[in-house]
Write a protein that holds these residues in place. Structure first.
Motif, mmCIF file in Angstrom:
data_model
loop_
_atom_site.group_PDB
_atom_site.id
_atom_site.type_symbol
_atom_site.label_atom_id
_atom_site.label_comp_id
_atom_site.label_asym_id
_atom_site.label_seq_id
_atom_site.Cartn_x
_atom_site.Cartn_y
_atom_site.Cartn_z
ATOM 1 N N THR A 187 0.849 -1.181 0.000
ATOM 2 C CA THR A 187 0.000 0.000 0.000
ATOM 3 C C THR A 187 0.887 1.234 0.000
ATOM 4 O OG1 THR A 187 -1.707 -1.170 1.263
ATOM 5 C CG2 THR A 187 -1.830 1.236 1.199
ATOM 6 N N GLN A 188 0.657 2.127 -0.942
ATOM 7 C CA GLN A 188 1.435 3.357 -0.959
ATOM 8 C C GLN A 188 0.507 4.546 -1.070
ATOM 9 O OE1 GLN A 188 3.419 2.027 -5.015
ATOM 10 N NE2 GLN A 188 3.704 4.237 -4.775
ATOM 11 N N MET A 189 1.014 5.696 -0.659
ATOM 12 C CA MET A 189 0.174 6.874 -0.597
ATOM 13 C C MET A 189 -0.319 7.259 -1.981
ATOM 14 S SD MET A 189 3.078 9.726 0.239
ATOM 15 C CE MET A 189 1.986 11.136 0.174
ATOM 16 N N GLU A 190 -1.542 7.777 -1.994
ATOM 17 C CA GLU A 190 -2.126 8.174 -3.266
ATOM 18 C C GLU A 190 -1.499 9.476 -3.722
ATOM 19 O OE1 GLU A 190 -6.601 6.376 -2.416
ATOM 20 O OE2 GLU A 190 -6.340 8.273 -3.477
ATOM 21 N N GLY A 191 -1.417 9.630 -5.024
ATOM 22 C CA GLY A 191 -0.931 10.876 -5.565
ATOM 23 C C GLY A 191 -2.075 11.678 -6.147
ATOM 24 N N PRO A 192 -1.745 12.679 -6.912
ATOM 25 C CA PRO A 192 -0.374 13.080 -7.180
ATOM 26 C C PRO A 192 0.233 13.884 -6.036
ATOM 27 C CG PRO A 192 -1.873 14.514 -8.346
ATOM 28 C CD PRO A 192 -2.720 13.470 -7.676
ATOM 29 N N VAL A 193 1.541 13.796 -5.959
ATOM 30 C CA VAL A 193 2.303 14.611 -5.042
ATOM 31 C C VAL A 193 2.920 15.739 -5.869
ATOM 32 C CG1 VAL A 193 4.290 14.705 -3.502
ATOM 33 C CG2 VAL A 193 2.798 12.684 -3.499
ATOM 34 N N THR A 194 2.641 16.950 -5.484
ATOM 35 C CA THR A 194 3.134 18.116 -6.219
ATOM 36 C C THR A 194 4.064 18.907 -5.310
ATOM 37 O OG1 THR A 194 1.080 18.220 -7.485
ATOM 38 C CG2 THR A 194 2.506 20.160 -7.528
ATOM 39 N N LEU A 195 5.287 19.112 -5.774
ATOM 40 C CA LEU A 195 6.296 19.813 -4.974
ATOM 41 C C LEU A 195 7.016 20.857 -5.810
ATOM 42 C CD1 LEU A 195 7.987 16.770 -3.178
ATOM 43 C CD2 LEU A 195 6.395 18.402 -2.165
ATOM 44 N N SER A 196 7.573 21.816 -5.129
ATOM 45 C CA SER A 196 8.458 22.777 -5.778
ATOM 46 C C SER A 196 9.876 22.208 -5.781
ATOM 47 C CB SER A 196 8.445 24.104 -5.045
ATOM 48 O OG SER A 196 7.142 24.670 -5.081
ATOM 49 N N GLU A 197 10.649 22.634 -6.759
ATOM 50 C CA GLU A 197 12.042 22.180 -6.850
ATOM 51 C C GLU A 197 12.764 22.468 -5.538
ATOM 52 O OE1 GLU A 197 14.052 23.857 -10.216
ATOM 53 O OE2 GLU A 197 14.905 21.914 -10.742
ATOM 54 N N GLU A 198 13.605 21.544 -5.122
ATOM 55 C CA GLU A 198 14.419 21.596 -3.899
ATOM 56 C C GLU A 198 13.620 21.279 -2.637
ATOM 57 O OE1 GLU A 198 16.685 25.187 -3.667
ATOM 58 O OE2 GLU A 198 17.679 24.855 -5.571
ATOM 59 N N ALA A 199 12.368 20.931 -2.757
ATOM 60 C CA ALA A 199 11.585 20.526 -1.586
ATOM 61 C C ALA A 199 11.951 19.113 -1.172
ATOM 62 C CB ALA A 199 10.091 20.609 -1.895
ATOM 63 N N PHE A 200 11.560 18.773 0.071
ATOM 64 C CA PHE A 200 11.800 17.432 0.615
ATOM 65 C C PHE A 200 10.654 16.515 0.204
ATOM 66 C CE2 PHE A 200 13.895 14.586 3.502
ATOM 67 C CZ PHE A 200 12.900 13.744 3.973
ATOM 68 N N LEU A 201 11.029 15.301 -0.187
ATOM 69 C CA LEU A 201 10.038 14.337 -0.650
ATOM 70 C C LEU A 201 9.929 13.161 0.303
ATOM 71 C CD1 LEU A 201 8.208 12.968 -2.883
ATOM 72 C CD2 LEU A 201 10.345 11.962 -3.737
ATOM 73 N N THR A 202 8.704 12.783 0.616
ATOM 74 C CA THR A 202 8.431 11.502 1.266
ATOM 75 C C THR A 202 7.254 10.860 0.561
ATOM 76 O OG1 THR A 202 9.136 12.271 3.445
ATOM 77 C CG2 THR A 202 7.766 10.307 3.372
ATOM 78 N N ILE A 203 7.412 9.614 0.164
ATOM 79 C CA ILE A 203 6.301 8.816 -0.352
ATOM 80 C C ILE A 203 6.193 7.586 0.543
ATOM 81 C CG2 ILE A 203 5.326 7.517 -2.272
ATOM 82 C CD1 ILE A 203 6.907 9.249 -4.183
ATOM 83 N N ASN A 204 5.054 7.458 1.202
ATOM 84 C CA ASN A 204 4.882 6.374 2.159
ATOM 85 C C ASN A 204 4.543 5.052 1.481
ATOM 86 O OD1 ASN A 204 5.352 8.105 4.283
ATOM 87 N ND2 ASN A 204 3.187 8.520 4.627
ATOM 88 N N CYS A 205 5.088 3.977 2.053
ATOM 89 C CA CYS A 205 4.808 2.634 1.570
ATOM 90 C C CYS A 205 4.779 1.687 2.754
ATOM 91 C CB CYS A 205 5.875 2.178 0.586
ATOM 92 S SG CYS A 205 5.764 0.434 0.110
ATOM 93 N N THR A 206 3.720 0.914 2.865
ATOM 94 C CA THR A 206 3.652 -0.141 3.875
ATOM 95 C C THR A 206 3.316 -1.449 3.179
ATOM 96 O OG1 THR A 206 1.317 0.316 4.314
ATOM 97 C CG2 THR A 206 2.937 1.395 5.740
ATOM 98 N N TYR A 207 3.667 -2.550 3.837
ATOM 99 C CA TYR A 207 3.470 -3.837 3.194
ATOM 100 C C TYR A 207 2.901 -4.852 4.175
ATOM 101 C CZ TYR A 207 7.696 -5.340 5.623
ATOM 102 O OH TYR A 207 8.596 -5.657 6.599
ATOM 103 N N THR A 208 2.314 -5.874 3.613
ATOM 104 C CA THR A 208 1.869 -7.047 4.367
ATOM 105 C C THR A 208 2.467 -8.258 3.682
ATOM 106 O OG1 THR A 208 -0.234 -5.991 4.926
ATOM 107 C CG2 THR A 208 -0.117 -8.374 5.170
ATOM 108 N N ALA A 209 3.171 -9.060 4.446
ATOM 109 C CA ALA A 209 3.802 -10.228 3.842
ATOM 110 C C ALA A 209 4.072 -11.277 4.892
ATOM 111 C CB ALA A 209 5.111 -9.841 3.159
ATOM 112 N N THR A 210 3.998 -12.520 4.478
ATOM 113 C CA THR A 210 4.461 -13.605 5.336
ATOM 114 C C THR A 210 5.940 -13.811 5.027
ATOM 115 O OG1 THR A 210 3.786 -15.178 3.640
ATOM 116 C CG2 THR A 210 2.218 -14.730 5.406
ATOM 117 N N GLY A 211 6.681 -14.202 6.018
ATOM 118 C CA GLY A 211 8.103 -14.415 5.770
ATOM 119 C C GLY A 211 8.878 -13.112 5.740
#
Lengths: 112, 115
Positions: free
Chosen positions: B5-29
């Motif tokens: 599962t990752q965050m929905e977009g769109p993500v709109t940023l200005s040049e030189e801004a800090f970026l974070t895109i979240n991602c979580t997972y579910t998995a066995t093993g």
């Protein structure tokens, strides 16, 4: 080193027509995958193969068939195309678990 | 089943801004985790990966740390450029019964960077 090559790059089909998409990799990878990419849905796995002569169903296999007669080639077939199969199709291969996948450039298929 | 599962977009940023895109997972093993990038009209390219807990993958100024305790693999970049505009996919690779490797992708997050 060509990597993963998909043919054709573009195709328009009429409903009910058939076609085969070819994926060829020259890296001697065991695993190969076919995905479809639709807006807002990411990549969905159609079929995959863990080696020459083996294939298995993925998440959305209905309407598609595959074959892996040679290790380097993975074919995706549409026997009777439907408008719902309009999509961009990607092939990928990996050498094994833990390795990144190599993708082809994609095939844009339109069914009218 | 396994999923990403990752965050929905769109993500709109200005040049030189800090970026974070979240991602979580579910998995066995113990899956391996990846970030892929897709530029317009192209296939996916591997951006970075991590194969075990606490590993940090990095490439081209992007970083992501494999956090087993929070089942996350967030993508970060300290200063984005217009050329980073693309769609970013989080993915996992794991073995399931029968020894078959599966590769599962999130829905993708579109990033648009403006000058």
């Amino acid at each position: 080193n060509a990597g993963v090559t998909q043919t054709p790059k573009f195709r328009v089909l009429k409903t009910g027509q058939s076609m085969t998409l070819l994926c060829a990799q020259d890296m001697n990878h065991e695993y190969m995958y076919w995905y479809r990419q639709d807006p807002g849905m990411g990549l969905r796995l159609i079929h995959y193969s863990v080696g020459e002569g083996t294939t298995a169903k993925g998440e959305v296999p209905d309407g598609y068939n595959v074959s892996r007669l040679k290790k380097q080639n993975f074919l995706l077939g549409l026997e009777s195309a439907a408008p719902s199969q309009t999509s961009v199709y990607f092939c990928a291969s990996i050498p094994g678990q833990g390795f990144g996948a190599f993708f082809g450039q994609g095939t844009r298929l339109t069914v009218v | 089943g396994d999923s990403v599962t990752q965050m929905e977009g769109p993500v709109t940023l200005s040049e030189e801004a800090f970026l974070t895109i979240n991602c979580t997972y579910t998995a066995t093993g113990y899956p391996s985790l990846f970030w892929y990038v897709q530029y317009p009209g192209e296939g996916l390219q591997l951006l970075l990966k991590a194969t075990k807990a606490d590993d940090k993958g990095s490439n081209k100024g992007f970083e992501a740390t494999y956090r087993k305790e929070t089942t996350s693999f967030h993508l970060e970049k300290g200063s984005v450029q217009v050329s980073d505009s693309a769609v970013y996919f989080c993915a996992l690779s794991s073995l399931f019964s029968g020894g078959y490797n599966k590769l599962i992708f999130g829905a993708g997050t579109r990033l648009a960077v403006h000058p």
